[in-house]
Motif scaffolding. Sequence first.
Motif: not given
Lengths: 547, 345
Positions: A446-447, A373, A468, A439, A450, A369-370, A442-443, A472
């Motif tokens: 984190v998103e 992303r 991040y 994931e 970003r 993922l990292l 993240w959405s 997470l």
Amino acid sequence: MSGLAATDTELEGLSLRSARAEPFLRRLARAAGAAVPLILVLVPLGALLLAIAGEGGGLAWFAGRSGLIFEYAAGSLLSALIAAGLSWLLGTGLAWLAAFYEFPGRRALSLLAALPLAVPAYLSAYAHAGFLDITGPVSRLLRLLLPDSSFRFSPGGTLWLGLALGFQLYPYVYLIVYPALRRGLRAPLDAARVLGRKGAGLFLRPGLALARPFAAAGALLVAMEALNEYGAAAHLGVPTLTAGLVRAWSHSFDLGAAAAIALLLAAMALGLVGAERGLRGRGRYASSPKSAQRGAPFQRARPRRAWLASLAFVLASLPGLVIPLLQAAWWIALFPRAPGARLLQAAMGSLFLTLAAGGLALLGGLASLLLFRAFGGSPRRSGFMSFSAKAGYAIPAVVLALGYVRLGGGALAGFAAALSLLVAAVVARFVGVANGGLEAAWSHRVEPYRAPAELASPKAWFRIRSVYLPLLRPALLSSGLLVALDLVKELGASLLLRPLGFETLATFAYEQASQELPYLTALPGLGIVALAGIIVHRVHKEYFDEG
Amino acid sequence: MIVSRMVRSFTLGIALALGTASAFSQEKLVTVYTHRHYEADQAIFDAFTAKTGIKVQVLKGDADQLLQRLKAEGARSPADLFITADVGRLWKAKEEGLLQPVGAPGIAAVPAHLRDAEGFWVGLTKRARVIVWDATRGDSPPVVGYRDLASPSMKGKVLVRSSGNVYNVSMTAGLIGSYGEAGAANWAAGLAANLAQPPKGGDRDQMKALAAGVGGAGAVAITNTYYIGQLLGSQDPAEREIGARMRVIFPDQGGAGTHVNVSGAGVTRHSPNPAGARLLLEYLVSPESQRRFAEANFEYPVLPGVPLHPFVAAWGAFKEDTQSLENLGRRSAAALVLMDKAGWK
């Protein structure tokens, strides 16, 4: 947070600059992040296909069996859809009750409803058969009460399998929908309340619609598990693709035909992934583990309704948890056996596999993922990433394991090598579970930060470490727990790849069941349920506790 | 904290296991890959160790998966002996070049039809595939042979497990030998049309369903003999009662004889200790082990003269089909095709 805010123009500029001069290493990291999970699956499958090509066979097996293949496909699809449908209804309904209403035993019952996930479906199928057959407690009681009755239970068939799997796996939906209702969907539901919707009206519209992306994500997991299930389907006599695969491989010795059926199964699984995307529409599933945010207060239902809500939780957990446990207790009472050193050894094996493979799968999911992303992979380009991560879960465990057997070759003879291959196979299979949860987080979490983070520091490692990863962290625990839950119950790869002298509770239970003496599965089965139960309890705590 | 302590103790366990294994020289260790999961087998291995000082290391698993593993491991395989519960898998192992001739003089006492003609494997126990009926549900059904199971008069009266089960595959492969492929196909179609319920569960489940009244009076079930023994010897009185109600029909006594399958073993091609494997194989067919197999698991010993378990002896002597067991393996794929086409799930 305001210090990290950026204007749209600035972000656009950054994006244009990135597109113009994106370093090779950055692109490589992103590609590696997206492709690594898929490589873990494709390499063993390639080894298997090479072996098949060398041995011949394949399509000839299907001559005269086209009707049978259709039957297998229909059995798989129907049981998966029934299981997913029932899970959707039960999971969403129970999550709704638990999320908004106060009723007797709410906290304990909300855990009870999650616990069927701790019971492997094939052990549950044996327990149901034992519970209902002529020597089981139900028939005995019936004979005692109605000596002349000729009524008998006969579990079997596609509908039974689908319902049994639904009652076993609905917690996937329940565990995903509950936190969404408590937190993410709180604002729109509050708005609907202000507009006059309440009770069943609020649940049916807009509740069900709002919960759809979350329920669809859970139902997809249920359908995937149902497609992969062999033991329960075989015991209940349901023709499914997994049963056909074993038939082609085991009895016709035709690896080519088995591979073709496996491909059909994988295609069906990927079709379900597509269906899930369609069902959730533009909505996006994001798991919401424990957060500092406190949910809305629970409504006090009228006493009669409150007790009915409690009853609903008890009834939902009967087939998947209470009956298998009662039957195990019945078997232990009838056929008492000391646990013995083997049980302890098997428990240690399960624990090792869960910790080692679970840790690696989580690390793999996180790294993947990292890499993708943090090095510029955008949500719009995440389709391949998502496919890559889910591919392992879509391939039947036994097929993947067989690929690793071919890949491992002579190395399998060594303890450490065989153990490593086993760990690799289960990591390949479950890295998608870890990745999926991360994931989503993240959405969700984190998103939004970003672009500001990219503005704040050009160094990816700094952003990963300082922004991040902290964001997470809660998802790491919840994803790890979901992977661990799968690993405690894992059988397909363990059976084929475990080294000499290494045993897990699942392989021990399988060995006992192979003797057609299902009561011998009671002790290892309870061991699995105990270990998995601890994990489910932790998952429940993670998702249901509020700050 | 608890987790790290458990990991430490697990690591210690692994180290001890590795240490123990390496403490045995290759001559003092025989590794067995086996599909048989019975506790009696472990007792026999323990007795072998006590007698010879050779430790027996066992990997249990599904026969087909063990075959794949043997194949993948190749020359580095630690396996010395491969044991399965079905002759079809022994034939497959030989076909795949995974076995070597046994070459142990001690197996000569096993009747020729229960051994491979070229000496690649030998039967350890026999199991007869018989027909049973419930004595409390009417008179003896009109069945004397397998062919009767396909008769229209038996519509809705036959209970049998899935055609994918190896015992049914081998039985049908045997019937191909007796009836020819077309005859066996007709038989399978007739049988599939007569089923009392869709196939599910194992052999014991068929007998339980029979006792529960599935198929009504005159219904029959197909089962391996030792499953009847397991019911009769169960700790559960209800299972014992069902076992006692079962009456055994040895099919085809006027013809080719009742189908028998074997649990058998072969020395693996790349065995690190073939001498030890041969010793163990000879021990497994010795009167001492054969008696244990018969007593603990209600199987028929392959060695003539070894006493049967009293439950098994009570069913009486029978004529067994003595066609080459090798043929059963060779015909298993064809058997599966015709069962699939017949609609026997």
